[in-house]
Design a protein around this motif. Sequence first.
Motif, PDB file in Angstrom:
ATOM      1  N   ALA A 281      -6.615  35.461  11.059  1.00 29.12           N
ATOM      2  CA  ALA A 281      -5.325  35.923  10.543  1.00 29.12           C
ATOM      3  C   ALA A 281      -4.594  36.793  11.553  1.00 29.12           C
ATOM      4  O   ALA A 281      -3.365  36.796  11.605  1.00 29.12           O
ATOM      5  N   SER A 282      -5.344  37.533  12.379  1.00 28.97           N
ATOM      6  CA  SER A 282      -4.734  38.444  13.355  1.00 28.97           C
ATOM      7  C   SER A 282      -4.350  37.742  14.643  1.00 28.97           C
ATOM      8  O   SER A 282      -3.460  38.204  15.363  1.00 28.97           O
ATOM      9  N   PHE A 283      -5.014  36.626  14.945  1.00 31.35           N
ATOM     10  CA  PHE A 283      -4.825  35.985  16.247  1.00 31.35           C
ATOM     11  C   PHE A 283      -4.349  34.540  16.135  1.00 31.35           C
ATOM     12  O   PHE A 283      -4.508  33.764  17.070  1.00 31.35           O
ATOM     13  N   VAL A 301     -15.599  28.756  26.633  1.00 29.91           N
ATOM     14  CA  VAL A 301     -15.393  29.764  25.589  1.00 29.91           C
ATOM     15  C   VAL A 301     -15.812  29.230  24.221  1.00 29.91           C
ATOM     16  O   VAL A 301     -15.732  28.030  23.946  1.00 29.91           O
ATOM     17  N   VAL A 302     -16.255  30.133  23.373  1.00 30.82           N
ATOM     18  CA  VAL A 302     -16.432  29.882  21.943  1.00 30.82           C
ATOM     19  C   VAL A 302     -15.416  30.759  21.231  1.00 30.82           C
ATOM     20  O   VAL A 302     -15.453  31.989  21.360  1.00 30.82           O
ATOM     21  N   VAL A 303     -14.504  30.133  20.481  1.00 30.29           N
ATOM     22  CA  VAL A 303     -13.394  30.869  19.874  1.00 30.29           C
ATOM     23  C   VAL A 303     -13.235  30.477  18.414  1.00 30.29           C
ATOM     24  O   VAL A 303     -13.799  29.487  17.948  1.00 30.29           O
ATOM     25  N   THR A 304     -12.436  31.274  17.712  1.00 37.47           N
ATOM     26  CA  THR A 304     -12.182  31.019  16.295  1.00 37.47           C
ATOM     27  C   THR A 304     -11.167  29.896  16.133  1.00 37.47           C
ATOM     28  O   THR A 304     -10.115  29.902  16.781  1.00 37.47           O
ATOM     29  N   ASP A 305     -11.471  28.954  15.264  1.00 34.61           N
ATOM     30  CA  ASP A 305     -10.558  27.854  14.994  1.00 34.61           C
ATOM     31  C   ASP A 305      -9.264  28.385  14.364  1.00 34.61           C
ATOM     32  O   ASP A 305      -9.258  29.409  13.683  1.00 34.61           O
ATOM     33  N   GLY A 306      -8.158  27.685  14.618  1.00 35.32           N
ATOM     34  CA  GLY A 306      -6.885  28.065  14.043  1.00 35.32           C
ATOM     35  C   GLY A 306      -6.181  29.200  14.749  1.00 35.32           C
ATOM     36  O   GLY A 306      -5.272  29.820  14.192  1.00 35.32           O
ATOM     37  N   MET A 309      -6.151  30.961  20.937  1.00 40.17           N
ATOM     38  CA  MET A 309      -7.263  30.696  21.855  1.00 40.17           C
ATOM     39  C   MET A 309      -7.843  29.311  21.637  1.00 40.17           C
ATOM     40  O   MET A 309      -8.201  28.614  22.593  1.00 40.17           O
ATOM     41  N   ALA A 310      -7.952  28.915  20.362  1.00 41.00           N
ATOM     42  CA  ALA A 310      -8.504  27.601  20.046  1.00 41.00           C
ATOM     43  C   ALA A 310      -7.622  26.488  20.599  1.00 41.00           C
ATOM     44  O   ALA A 310      -8.109  25.482  21.126  1.00 41.00           O
ATOM     45  N   ARG A 311      -6.313  26.674  20.490  1.00 38.49           N
ATOM     46  CA  ARG A 311      -5.402  25.651  21.006  1.00 38.49           C
ATOM     47  C   ARG A 311      -5.504  25.538  22.523  1.00 38.49           C
ATOM     48  O   ARG A 311      -5.427  24.441  23.081  1.00 38.49           O
ATOM     49  N   LEU A 312      -5.688  26.663  23.205  1.00 38.77           N
ATOM     50  CA  LEU A 312      -5.829  26.643  24.660  1.00 38.77           C
ATOM     51  C   LEU A 312      -7.142  25.967  25.055  1.00 38.77           C
ATOM     52  O   LEU A 312      -7.177  25.147  25.981  1.00 38.77           O
ATOM     53  N   ALA A 313      -8.223  26.307  24.363  1.00 39.13           N
ATOM     54  CA  ALA A 313      -9.520  25.705  24.671  1.00 39.13           C
ATOM     55  C   ALA A 313      -9.494  24.201  24.428  1.00 39.13           C
ATOM     56  O   ALA A 313     -10.053  23.422  25.213  1.00 39.13           O
ATOM     57  N   GLY A 319     -13.999  24.466  25.790  1.00 39.29           N
ATOM     58  CA  GLY A 319     -14.726  25.337  24.885  1.00 39.29           C
ATOM     59  C   GLY A 319     -14.869  24.714  23.524  1.00 39.29           C
ATOM     60  O   GLY A 319     -14.490  23.562  23.301  1.00 39.29           O
ATOM     61  N   VAL A 320     -15.412  25.505  22.593  1.00 34.49           N
ATOM     62  CA  VAL A 320     -15.627  25.058  21.217  1.00 34.49           C
ATOM     63  C   VAL A 320     -14.919  26.029  20.286  1.00 34.49           C
ATOM     64  O   VAL A 320     -15.108  27.249  20.387  1.00 34.49           O
ATOM     65  N   ALA A 321     -14.110  25.494  19.381  1.00 36.91           N
ATOM     66  CA  ALA A 321     -13.468  26.290  18.342  1.00 36.91           C
ATOM     67  C   ALA A 321     -14.213  26.056  17.033  1.00 36.91           C
ATOM     68  O   ALA A 321     -14.487  24.912  16.667  1.00 36.91           O
ATOM     69  N   THR A 322     -14.525  27.123  16.340  1.00 36.76           N
ATOM     70  CA  THR A 322     -15.269  27.011  15.092  1.00 36.76           C
ATOM     71  C   THR A 322     -14.689  27.944  14.038  1.00 36.76           C
ATOM     72  O   THR A 322     -14.246  29.049  14.351  1.00 36.76           O
TER      73      THR A 322
END
Length: 370
Positions: A281-283, A301-306, A309-313, A319-322
Amino acid sequence: MTRATTSPLNIVEPTLNSDAGHCMSLVRALSEAALHTGCQDIRVWGGRNIAKTTWTAPGQVRAHFVRRWRRFQALGLYRRLLREPGRILVSTAGSTDLVSLDWAARSCGIGRIPAHKVTLFVHWLNIKPGKARLYTAIARRQPELKILAPTASVADFFASCGFKTQVVPYPLDTANQDTQPEAHTGEFRHLLVPGSARMDKGFGHIVDLVEEMAKRQLSWPIIVQTSLEHGHDKDLELTEALARLQASDYVGLQLHHEAMDRETYRAQFQGAIVIQPYRAASFQDRVSGVTLDALQAGSPVVVTDGTWMARLAEKYKAGVATSDLTPCGLLNAIQTILNDHAGFAQRACAAATDVRSEHSARALIEAVLA
């Protein structure tokens, strides 16, 4: 083509107090870009503690702000700078700067800030009730204030309030950075959690992860930065999480309690998988300097989905968005990268050139000097 100008550029950054962290990286990148864009007189207004550091970037550093009084000092400085020749760039601007600039202009006899005088770089939004009305009122009184933002959502919000806005990439400090990072193909060294400890940046999830790794008796080294930003040092939830981390007894845990200088900070990305379980919600549309630093260094990178950062990865498959930020979810994401570490590392390295080009500070400085 650059055009030399002797008119001063005043970069105002009250939180600049040391040579560590993203604040210094940002100001250094802006100063370098200003010099190469033809600006010959660069003045950086930082905190008083900046006098204790060695400034190696272009321009002169003015040790000005004391944390306790910096709002009042900012008002006084804006009154002074508005009456003097030159331009003003507030490099990490917020609502306090907008209000102070409006007050400064009206109280020093200028009234309306002239065109091309003041630019504010607003990194992200924390919208509270009444802020839109406040910003709209300021925009009516100060229509020549220019707002720059790294994402469209931030720029669109300020545009809806009546400000002149422009989207510019978040600037990276690329000084002394290798042209192409070394792809540590097949060579995983450690997990890495860089940046100050904050709950909105998923520090609680990191503690849960380390505790689970200890329970499973895993052997992956993990480096965690535990330095605290002002305003987060009184967070009781964060204090409890730090205590849990220190009591985890994970054999591969290495803690960095202080913010690092540029060379130490950059070195830790070599062979790393960077973990960023930030609060979605913050990012959702908020730029992360850590993600940019990771890709600039060729680190998956491992980043939060949505999130941004996830869109860049996903763009670079680096990387993996989860959306599963539990220890099991993060371990699965880490294992996915480890199963093809060479491929992820190579794609991260391939992204580095694009990231450095797209996030050059030159675009921001050119918008300021336009």
